[in-house]
Write a protein that holds these residues in place. Sequence first.
Motif, PDB file in Angstrom:
ATOM      1  N   GLU A 193       0.825  -1.211   0.000  1.00 38.75           N
ATOM      2  CA  GLU A 193       0.000   0.000   0.000  1.00 38.75           C
ATOM      3  C   GLU A 193       0.859   1.259   0.000  1.00 38.75           C
ATOM      4  O   GLU A 193       0.540   2.244  -0.677  1.00 38.75           O
ATOM      5  N   MET A 220      -6.347  -2.233  -8.317  1.00 41.74           N
ATOM      6  CA  MET A 220      -6.096  -1.466  -7.093  1.00 41.74           C
ATOM      7  C   MET A 220      -5.380  -0.153  -7.426  1.00 41.74           C
ATOM      8  O   MET A 220      -5.684   0.903  -6.855  1.00 41.74           O
ATOM      9  N   ASP A 223      -7.980   2.112  -8.918  1.00 43.89           N
ATOM     10  CA  ASP A 223      -8.872   2.634  -7.875  1.00 43.89           C
ATOM     11  C   ASP A 223      -8.239   3.827  -7.162  1.00 43.89           C
ATOM     12  O   ASP A 223      -8.909   4.828  -6.864  1.00 43.89           O
ATOM     13  N   THR A 394     -15.531  -8.394  -8.349  1.00 45.28           N
ATOM     14  CA  THR A 394     -14.195  -7.920  -7.970  1.00 45.28           C
ATOM     15  C   THR A 394     -13.254  -9.089  -7.743  1.00 45.28           C
ATOM     16  O   THR A 394     -12.133  -9.106  -8.246  1.00 45.28           O
ATOM     17  N   GLU A 416     -16.902 -11.063  -3.937  1.00 45.31           N
ATOM     18  CA  GLU A 416     -16.961  -9.620  -3.701  1.00 45.31           C
ATOM     19  C   GLU A 416     -17.483  -8.969  -4.970  1.00 45.31           C
ATOM     20  O   GLU A 416     -16.901  -9.109  -6.047  1.00 45.31           O
ATOM     21  N   GLU A 418     -18.667  -5.663  -7.238  1.00 47.59           N
ATOM     22  CA  GLU A 418     -18.552  -4.211  -7.415  1.00 47.59           C
ATOM     23  C   GLU A 418     -19.943  -3.600  -7.337  1.00 47.59           C
ATOM     24  O   GLU A 418     -20.150  -2.586  -6.677  1.00 47.59           O
ATOM     25  N   LYS A 461     -16.995  -4.848   0.586  1.00 46.69           N
ATOM     26  CA  LYS A 461     -16.085  -4.114  -0.282  1.00 46.69           C
ATOM     27  C   LYS A 461     -14.683  -4.078   0.321  1.00 46.69           C
ATOM     28  O   LYS A 461     -14.528  -3.826   1.519  1.00 46.69           O
ATOM     29  N   GLN A 462     -13.695  -4.334  -0.521  1.00 50.23           N
ATOM     30  CA  GLN A 462     -12.275  -4.371  -0.126  1.00 50.23           C
ATOM     31  C   GLN A 462     -11.945  -5.571   0.775  1.00 50.23           C
ATOM     32  O   GLN A 462     -10.843  -5.659   1.310  1.00 50.23           O
ATOM     33  N   ILE A 465      -8.935  -7.644  -0.354  1.00 51.58           N
ATOM     34  CA  ILE A 465      -7.703  -6.877  -0.146  1.00 51.58           C
ATOM     35  C   ILE A 465      -7.335  -6.875   1.335  1.00 51.58           C
ATOM     36  O   ILE A 465      -6.166  -7.073   1.702  1.00 51.58           O
ATOM     37  N   GLU A 466      -8.335  -6.677   2.207  1.00 49.33           N
ATOM     38  CA  GLU A 466      -8.080  -6.704   3.654  1.00 49.33           C
ATOM     39  C   GLU A 466      -7.544  -8.068   4.076  1.00 49.33           C
ATOM     40  O   GLU A 466      -6.619  -8.166   4.897  1.00 49.33           O
TER      41      GLU A 466
END
Length: 499
Positions: A193, A220, A223, A394, A416, A418, A461-462, A465-466
């Motif tokens: 990140e 990512m 985004d 996603t 997930e 969008e 959402k996310q 990624i988390e």
Amino acid sequence: MKFKSLLAKPFASIVYNKIKKEMVKAVEDQEAILQELVKTGRKTEFGTEHKFNAVQSYDEFKQAVPLRDYEQFKPYIQRIKEGKQNVLWKGQPIYFAKTSGTTSGVKYIPISKDSVNNHIDTARNALLNYMGETGNTAFADGKMIFLSGSPELERVGGIPTGRLSGIVNHHVPRYLRTNQLPSYETNCIDDWETKLDKIVEETINQDMTLISGIPPWVQMYFDRLIERTNGKRIKEIFKNFDVLVYGGVNFEPYRAKLMASIGEPIHTIETFPASEGFFAFQNSQEEEGLLLNTNSGIFYEFIPANEIFNENPTRLSLKDVQTGVNYAMIINNNAGLWGYNLGDTVKFVSTNPYKLLVTGRTKHFISAFGEHVIGEEVEYSLMKAAAEENVQITEFTVAPKVQTSGELPYHEWFVEFENPPADLAAFSSKVNENLRKKNIYYDDLLSGNILQPLKIRAIRKQGFIEYMKAIGKLGGQNKVPRLSNDRKLADELMAYVQQ
């Protein structure tokens, strides 16, 4: 036309025509490569152990060389780490490509002086072939970004070692260095990140013409750019952005969202690279499939995917493959990998020329109840329903769910969205029917009341990624597996399900 694009035009034409000529002699080139590999291999420990002196034909080679995965190669790799020469290939590797294995922990894949050109030249040829096919050379004058791992290398057994993308970074031609982003310092940042924020800073005001990377991490990046520019699409930010290069996962689940983020249709180039070699690339904007790289130091073998776990599976050379059959791909290369089970499955869509699709991983399937569902089938089933419902996906993964309360087991999908479907139950039913039509074993299990229909859990959402961040696998070459036969990933993802 500017200087670099002007110079690229004749070079692209030469490479494009060379590739077209090689298409028609793929089998002949493969036979010659096998002979060359065996000839060099005779002078190695491996060649002595496997009696390469007596190997004259492919049939004799199959008898001499058993199939192996990385775990079975580890004793040879260990000897190389200890400084031994001529173990798998002449001399010692010039690099180890460091990659994560699901059962072997960290894997160290040898790259030799002979094999490094396969990685470098094929990446170059994929772009030059595109230029030759389309006539578009303008992107050579703009900035190009390759979202990749750190180029910093450590030493293992005295051998420079790092991620493949980091190794390749050291071989970017000098004439492209001025076009390349991000900076070396930014590329060396470990935290994804933090690195991504720096990449956005360095690129947001540049004339980006080519962007390359694994689709979820490209998304990512997009985004972050959209967020920083108050909702501008990527083509508004980078007006000359022409080409998206991607690989590592099937593009289809990511296509809709990526293209919506870009805002206009652009050309894409799909590639099939791995630490063990650069195997194929998209050679046409009009035709399906990736052109197999048949003249670059790799001899390929193919095993019908339904035989991969047999004691004596059928091993085929290129001349005997058929279209429409899922094969596990086996490689023998000029870095000393012999009868190496890559773990990827492919399906040929053409044998004139030899073009294929990457359909999944041999270890990524669900057969908890005898259904043997593969990645290609789940991706098709989900994306067909998504297209019909105008839903964007996603990320997703699937695992079996065995009930303890007397209820029937089922496949549990973690998706997930969008933009979620209006009716998740109806959407799940569509996906289920698609999978029944695609896999007769799954259909039989539902008809026989052995399984109940699949269930979809919507991830927030996310959420993926988390999750990847939580396990230290955010960014780089890391990917979410599509399918699992156990519940480890599924159970961990339960914490990210929308309540």
